[in-house]
Design a protein around this motif. Sequence first.
Motif, PDB file in Angstrom:
ATOM      1  N   ASP A  73      -3.189   1.581   6.998  1.00  0.00           N
ATOM      2  CA  ASP A  73      -2.095   0.636   7.219  1.00  0.00           C
ATOM      3  C   ASP A  73      -1.118   0.676   6.037  1.00  0.00           C
ATOM      4  N   THR A  74      -0.693   1.883   5.688  1.00  0.00           N
ATOM      5  CA  THR A  74       0.195   2.137   4.547  1.00  0.00           C
ATOM      6  C   THR A  74       1.569   1.523   4.785  1.00  0.00           C
ATOM      7  N   LEU A 112      -2.384   1.927  -4.780  1.00  0.00           N
ATOM      8  CA  LEU A 112      -1.971   3.331  -4.746  1.00  0.00           C
ATOM      9  C   LEU A 112      -3.098   4.239  -4.281  1.00  0.00           C
ATOM     10  N   THR A 113      -2.751   5.118  -3.324  1.00  0.00           N
ATOM     11  CA  THR A 113      -3.669   6.168  -2.900  1.00  0.00           C
ATOM     12  C   THR A 113      -2.978   7.504  -3.098  1.00  0.00           C
ATOM     13  N   ILE A 114      -3.633   8.385  -3.826  1.00  0.00           N
ATOM     14  CA  ILE A 114      -3.134   9.740  -4.052  1.00  0.00           C
ATOM     15  C   ILE A 114      -3.930  10.667  -3.145  1.00  0.00           C
ATOM     16  N   LYS A 164       0.859  -1.182   0.000  1.00  0.00           N
ATOM     17  CA  LYS A 164       0.000   0.000   0.000  1.00  0.00           C
ATOM     18  C   LYS A 164       0.895   1.231   0.000  1.00  0.00           C
ATOM     19  N   ILE A 165       0.716   2.059  -1.025  1.00  0.00           N
ATOM     20  CA  ILE A 165       1.538   3.260  -1.164  1.00  0.00           C
ATOM     21  C   ILE A 165       0.644   4.491  -1.123  1.00  0.00           C
ATOM     22  N   LEU A 166       1.059   5.451  -0.315  1.00  0.00           N
ATOM     23  CA  LEU A 166       0.364   6.731  -0.187  1.00  0.00           C
ATOM     24  C   LEU A 166       1.251   7.817  -0.786  1.00  0.00           C
ATOM     25  N   VAL A 167       0.683   8.605  -1.705  1.00  0.00           N
ATOM     26  CA  VAL A 167       1.427   9.697  -2.331  1.00  0.00           C
ATOM     27  C   VAL A 167       0.697  11.008  -2.056  1.00  0.00           C
ATOM     28  N   LYS A 193      -6.751   5.065  -5.782  1.00  0.00           N
ATOM     29  CA  LYS A 193      -7.790   5.671  -4.957  1.00  0.00           C
ATOM     30  C   LYS A 193      -7.351   7.118  -4.754  1.00  0.00           C
ATOM     31  N   THR A 194      -8.306   8.002  -4.546  1.00  0.00           N
ATOM     32  CA  THR A 194      -7.957   9.387  -4.245  1.00  0.00           C
ATOM     33  C   THR A 194      -8.580   9.767  -2.911  1.00  0.00           C
ATOM     34  N   TYR A 195      -7.918  10.692  -2.249  1.00  0.00           N
ATOM     35  CA  TYR A 195      -8.377  11.122  -0.935  1.00  0.00           C
ATOM     36  C   TYR A 195      -8.094  12.604  -0.782  1.00  0.00           C
ATOM     37  N   LEU A 196      -9.109  13.372  -0.441  1.00  0.00           N
ATOM     38  CA  LEU A 196      -8.995  14.805  -0.212  1.00  0.00           C
ATOM     39  C   LEU A 196      -9.292  15.072   1.256  1.00  0.00           C
ATOM     40  N   SER A 197      -8.415  15.828   1.882  1.00  0.00           N
ATOM     41  CA  SER A 197      -8.559  16.099   3.306  1.00  0.00           C
ATOM     42  C   SER A 197      -8.340  17.580   3.563  1.00  0.00           C
ATOM     43  N   PHE A 198      -8.764  18.034   4.716  1.00  0.00           N
ATOM     44  CA  PHE A 198      -8.590  19.421   5.128  1.00  0.00           C
ATOM     45  C   PHE A 198      -7.889  19.448   6.475  1.00  0.00           C
TER      46      PHE A 198
END
Length: 134
Positions: free
Chosen positions: A96-97, A32-34, A3-6, A76-81
Motif C-alpha cells: 500500500d505504497t 522507507l523500503t529499498i 510509505k515510500i518505495l525506492v 526495509k529492504t526487499y529483493l525480488s526476481f
Amino acid sequence: MKKILVPIDGSERSMKSLEFIKGLFPKDTIELTIMHVQELVFMNGMMIINEFENSKQLGQRIVDVASERMKEYSPKTYLSFGYAGEEIIKKSRDDDTDIIVMTKSTKRGLTKMIGSVATFVVKHTKCIVMIIPE
C-alpha cells in the motif's frame, strides 16, 4: 507516515533517488523500503542454480549498500526476481505504497526519456511516482 518505495538497480544513477529522499523527507515522516529486482536468464526453460545464487548475492549487496546509505531512516529492504516493472507494481500494491521514487534513464526519446521500467510503473501504478533527474 508516508510509505515510500525506492527501486534501485545498483548504479550510482539509481542511488540518487536516495539522496533526493534525504533532501525532501525528514527521517521520522516516512517508512522507507529499498527494493532491487534481479532478472534471471533461463536456458531451454531452465534456470541454472549457480546463476540464481550469484544473482541473489549480487542483489543482496545492492540493497545492503543502499540501506547503509539510508541507515538513519531504518529502511526495509526487499529483493525480488522477475521483470522489474511488474515486481515494482506488485510490491507497491502489497505494501500500500504512497510514493514510488525512481531515477530517470540516461536514454533519449519520449518513452526512453524516463526509461522503460519507469514508463511501465507510471502506466500501471495507482500511487504517486516521482522521477528524479540525474
